[in-house]
Design an enzyme around this catalytic site. Structure first.
Site, PDB file in Angstrom:
ATOM      1  CG  ASN A   1      73.893  31.376 -36.344  1.00  0.00           C
ATOM      2  OD1 ASN A   1      74.646  30.452 -36.170  1.00  0.00           O
ATOM      3  ND2 ASN A   1      73.682  31.974 -37.427  1.00  0.00           N
TER       4      ASN A   1
ATOM      5  CB  SER B   1      77.940  30.763 -37.176  1.00  0.00           C
ATOM      6  OG  SER B   1      77.990  29.183 -37.326  1.00  0.00           O
ATOM      7  CB  CYS B   2      75.517  34.912 -34.983  1.00  0.00           C
ATOM      8  SG  CYS B   2      75.267  36.524 -34.290  1.00  0.00           S
ATOM      9  N   GLY B   3      78.594  36.048 -33.432  1.00  0.00           N
ATOM     10  CA  GLY B   3      79.325  36.569 -32.203  1.00  0.00           C
ATOM     11  C   GLY B   3      78.219  37.370 -31.469  1.00  0.00           C
TER      12      GLY B   3
ATOM     13  NE  ARG C   1      80.923  33.253 -30.944  1.00  0.00           N
ATOM     14  CZ  ARG C   1      81.050  33.534 -32.241  1.00  0.00           C
ATOM     15  NH1 ARG C   1      80.453  32.928 -33.192  1.00  0.00           N
ATOM     16  NH2 ARG C   1      81.767  34.298 -32.611  1.00  0.00           N
TER      17      ARG C   1
END
Length: 141
Positions: free
Chosen positions: A9, A11-13, A16
């Site tokens: 995802n 949007s997820c740190g 990432r």
């Protein structure tokens, strides 16, 4: 080159950071953005099983829909939880990573280091600046 897949995802740190650790090992993984391309029930069940988790452990509780659907009820079966995850992929905790060495839900992101088939190639710090890998490719404690 080893085959590595991340259910990601962007949007997820944590997701990432996990992806960046995979790439820091010189691996170009298959990236599946699971919110756009959710895993089938069979694949999701397999990920959970091979990661050694219960279905409930793979459920993302921080999403508002978790409470809205009453998924906090202990009486819900695995099938009911999988139904909810299948219908609402945002409920799938992330990131799951699959490598030849195993499957892991990489929370925290450093858990990916336990299943990567290649060593880290250089220093790495998380987005928040926390050092994870030193200049020699070794894990920082």
């Amino acid at each position: 080159m080893s085959t590595v897949t991340i259910y990601h995802n962007p949007s997820c740190g944590t997701s990432r950071n996990t992806l960046a650790l995979i790439r820091n090992a010189g691996i170009d993984p298959t990236v599946i953005e699971y919110l756009q391309t959710p895993p089938s029930r069979e694949i999701l069940s397999g990920l959970i099983k091979h990661a050694g988790l219960s279905v409930r452990q793979a459920l993302r509780e921080k999403e508002s829909i978790y409470k809205e659907l009453g998924l906090d009820k202990a009486t819900l079966t695995d099938d009911q939880l999988l139904d909810a995850m299948e219908e609402h992929p945002v409920l799938i905790n992330r990131p799951f990573v699959v490598t030849p060495l195993g499957v892991a839900l990489c929370r925290p992101s450093e858990l990916v280091l336990d299943i990567l088939p290649e060593p880290q190639r250089g220093p790495f710090s998380k987005e928040d600046g926390q050092a994870v890998i030193d200049q020699n490719g070794r894990r920082v404690n």
